[in-house]
Design a protein around this motif. Structure first.
Motif, short mmCIF file in Angstrom:
data_model
loop_
_atom_site.label_atom_id
_atom_site.label_comp_id
_atom_site.label_asym_id
_atom_site.label_seq_id
_atom_site.Cartn_x
_atom_site.Cartn_y
_atom_site.Cartn_z
N GLY A 141 -13.07 43.25 -36.09
CA GLY A 141 -12.21 42.33 -36.81
C GLY A 141 -11.92 42.81 -38.23
O GLY A 141 -10.80 42.68 -38.74
N GLU B 156 -11.64 32.82 -48.89
CA GLU B 156 -10.28 33.04 -49.40
C GLU B 156 -10.14 32.80 -50.90
O GLU B 156 -9.18 33.29 -51.52
CB GLU B 156 -9.30 32.14 -48.65
CG GLU B 156 -9.53 30.65 -48.89
CD GLU B 156 -8.51 29.77 -48.18
OE1 GLU B 156 -7.61 30.34 -47.52
OE2 GLU B 156 -8.60 28.54 -48.30
N GLU C 43 -14.47 32.56 -43.14
CA GLU C 43 -14.25 33.17 -41.83
C GLU C 43 -15.31 34.25 -41.61
O GLU C 43 -15.70 34.94 -42.55
CB GLU C 43 -12.87 33.83 -41.76
CG GLU C 43 -11.69 32.88 -41.91
CD GLU C 43 -10.38 33.65 -41.90
OE1 GLU C 43 -10.01 34.18 -40.84
OE2 GLU C 43 -9.75 33.72 -42.98
N PHE D 23 -16.29 37.78 -39.41
CA PHE D 23 -15.68 38.91 -38.71
C PHE D 23 -16.76 39.84 -38.19
O PHE D 23 -17.77 40.05 -38.86
CB PHE D 23 -14.77 39.71 -39.65
CG PHE D 23 -13.53 39.00 -40.08
CD1 PHE D 23 -12.34 39.17 -39.40
CD2 PHE D 23 -13.55 38.15 -41.19
CE1 PHE D 23 -11.19 38.52 -39.80
CE2 PHE D 23 -12.41 37.50 -41.60
CZ PHE D 23 -11.21 37.68 -40.90
N TYR E 220 -15.67 36.25 -45.00
CA TYR E 220 -14.49 36.25 -45.86
C TYR E 220 -14.29 34.85 -46.44
O TYR E 220 -14.25 33.86 -45.69
CB TYR E 220 -13.24 36.66 -45.08
CG TYR E 220 -11.97 36.62 -45.91
CD1 TYR E 220 -11.69 37.60 -46.84
CD2 TYR E 220 -11.05 35.57 -45.76
CE1 TYR E 220 -10.53 37.57 -47.61
CE2 TYR E 220 -9.89 35.52 -46.52
CZ TYR E 220 -9.64 36.52 -47.43
OH TYR E 220 -8.49 36.47 -48.18
N GLU F 131 -9.47 45.78 -38.05
CA GLU F 131 -8.11 45.36 -37.71
C GLU F 131 -7.41 44.75 -38.92
O GLU F 131 -6.23 45.03 -39.18
CB GLU F 131 -8.13 44.37 -36.55
CG GLU F 131 -6.75 43.89 -36.13
CD GLU F 131 -6.80 42.94 -34.95
OE1 GLU F 131 -5.74 42.39 -34.59
OE2 GLU F 131 -7.89 42.72 -34.39
N ARG F 132 -8.12 43.89 -39.66
CA ARG F 132 -7.47 43.20 -40.78
C ARG F 132 -7.40 44.06 -42.03
O ARG F 132 -6.43 43.98 -42.79
CB ARG F 132 -8.21 41.89 -41.08
CG ARG F 132 -7.55 41.08 -42.19
CD ARG F 132 -7.97 39.64 -42.15
NE ARG F 132 -7.44 38.89 -43.28
CZ ARG F 132 -7.65 37.59 -43.47
NH1 ARG F 132 -8.36 36.90 -42.60
NH2 ARG F 132 -7.15 36.98 -44.53
N TRP F 133 -8.43 44.90 -42.24
CA TRP F 133 -8.46 45.75 -43.44
C TRP F 133 -8.73 47.19 -43.01
O TRP F 133 -9.86 47.69 -43.12
CB TRP F 133 -9.54 45.28 -44.41
CG TRP F 133 -9.31 43.90 -44.94
CD1 TRP F 133 -8.43 43.52 -45.92
CD2 TRP F 133 -9.97 42.69 -44.52
NE1 TRP F 133 -8.50 42.16 -46.13
CE2 TRP F 133 -9.43 41.62 -45.30
CE3 TRP F 133 -10.96 42.40 -43.58
CZ2 TRP F 133 -9.86 40.30 -45.14
CZ3 TRP F 133 -11.39 41.10 -43.41
CH2 TRP F 133 -10.84 40.06 -44.19
#
Length: 393
Positions: free
Chosen positions: A127, A147, A121, A123, A145, A130-132
């Protein structure tokens, strides 16, 4: 445990029992060969590059051939887990952070992953925030990112490779330094203060000490040894930095930094890549460097302000080739001596290195095939004094 062998003959002698050498001893013994493993220090020592707690396992790399090799690494770690009956791989996800004007273009990573069909992904700065929210980054930062990025344990898995090697029939001897490796008509002779051993092949996984044994064989590799430092920080809210809430991360710039979520204790580990002073493996300080601690602490306060205060630091050695690629294959002019050198980013490939080195003992033709061909000891980066130096991965 120290074992006195005296005069004996082995199929293979492995010199250096860090992560790569211990994995090689395991794979060689597992294949039915009679193996002796030797280390100049006590097994499990902290004077090289295979100690401490954690290392990064990831698909994200700057070249497709490395990405292909990471596929094998995940498979080989799975085999090691099944063989040892232990869990080594802790999945955390991994974030490559690329600030504006980065010295390491993120496109190298995305193109390489695309070439191998591995998903990720992307970002932008908003972004990531917001996520981290634990991460503070400048506008214009982009991030990748993946996974499947994970943590593997350094000291614990090295010890497991050694147990597997012994269970498969290998003899491992610590505190037995090798003083000479000499070619014979039908193999190699290895000398230590305790005796002389004859073998069909020798595998050198001696990292920073490699040239000590290579020079008498008529070969030398241009190596730079740095004494690096990692530091553990103590966040006030460790749950915010736990796996699942916080990823392994790499800051892709010059200087480059990297770090981990909590792992085994409520601290986060971070370090600067290639930020330490040049050192000799025999005269390294082992002491915390205040300058390096200050550089890293300032970066952590700026980018990870909730990571907390530093609580301890640990030194290790980086043994770097000019192109920061591995060295894997027979020594020119001494083809029964095989070299495995990780260029300070190989622990993620430790069980793969062991398997490849065992394969080279059984079939020398593998030296001309991928992946070994790209890492041969006589490639231009190791033989041309004018070859540019680039340590970024």
């Amino acid at each position: 445990m120290t074992v006195h062998i005296g005069m004996e003959t082995f199929d293979v002698v492995v010199v250096g029992l860090g992560g790569l050498g211990s994995a090689a001893a395991w794979h060689l013994a597992e294949s039915g060969l009679r193996v002796l493993g030797l280390d100049q220090f006590a097994l499990g020592h902290d004077r090289g590059a295979s100690h401490d707690t954690s290392r990064i396992l990831r698909h994200s790399y700057h070249r497709p051939d490395y990405v292909r090799l990471t596929r094998a690494a995940y498979d080989d770690w799975d085999h090691a887990e099944r063989a040892a009956g232990e869990r080594f791989v802790t999945r955390t996800g991994g974030l490559d952070l690329c600030p504006p004007g980065s010295a390491l273009p993120l496109s190298d990573y995305s193109v390489s992953l695309d070439a191998e069909g591995i998903g990720y992904e992307m970002f932008d700065a908003d972004g990531v925030r917001e996520r981290w929210p634990q991460i503070v980054i400048p506008d214009g930062t982009t991030a990748l990112y993946q996974e499947r990025t994970s943590i593997v344990p350094a000291a614990r898995s090295t010890a497991a490779f050694q147990r597997l090697a012994v269970a498969a029939g290998a003899v491992l001897s610590g505190e037995e330094p090798v003083t000479a490796v000499r070619r014979q008509r039908d193999g190699v002779r290895v000398t230590t203060p305790r005796g002389t051993y004859s073998a069909g092949h020798v595998v050198l996984c001696t990292d920073s000490w490699a040239n000590t044994l290579l020079r008498p064989l008529g070969w030398e590799i241009p190596l730079t040894v740095l004494e690096e430092q990692v530091t553990y920080f103590e966040p006030a809210e460790p749950d915010r930095f736990a796996p699942g809430a916080f990823p392994v991360w790499i800051w892709l710039d010059d200087p480059s930094f990297y770090g981990f979520p909590t792992y085994g204790e409520p601290t986060v580990k971070a370090g600067q890549d290639c930020g330490g002073p040049q050192a000799s493996p025999d005269t390294r300080s082992g002491e915390t460097d205040p300058r390096m601690l200050d550089v890293l602490s300032r970066f952590m306060r700026e980018r990870f302000p909730a990571s907390g205060r530093p609580v301890r630091s640990k030194r290790c050695l980086y043994t770097l080739t000019p192109d920061r690629d591995f060295v894997l294959g027979p020594v020119p002019g001494a083809d029964r001596v095989l070299l495995g050198l990780g260029a300070a980013h190989a622990f993620k490939f430790a069980p793969t290195f062991g398997r490849l080195l065992a394969g080279l003992v059984r079939d020398p033709a593998l030296a001309s095939a991928e992946p070994c061909a790209a890492f041969r000891p006589d490639r231009p980066a190791l033989t041309d004094p004018a070859h540019p130096v680039n340590w970024m991965t």
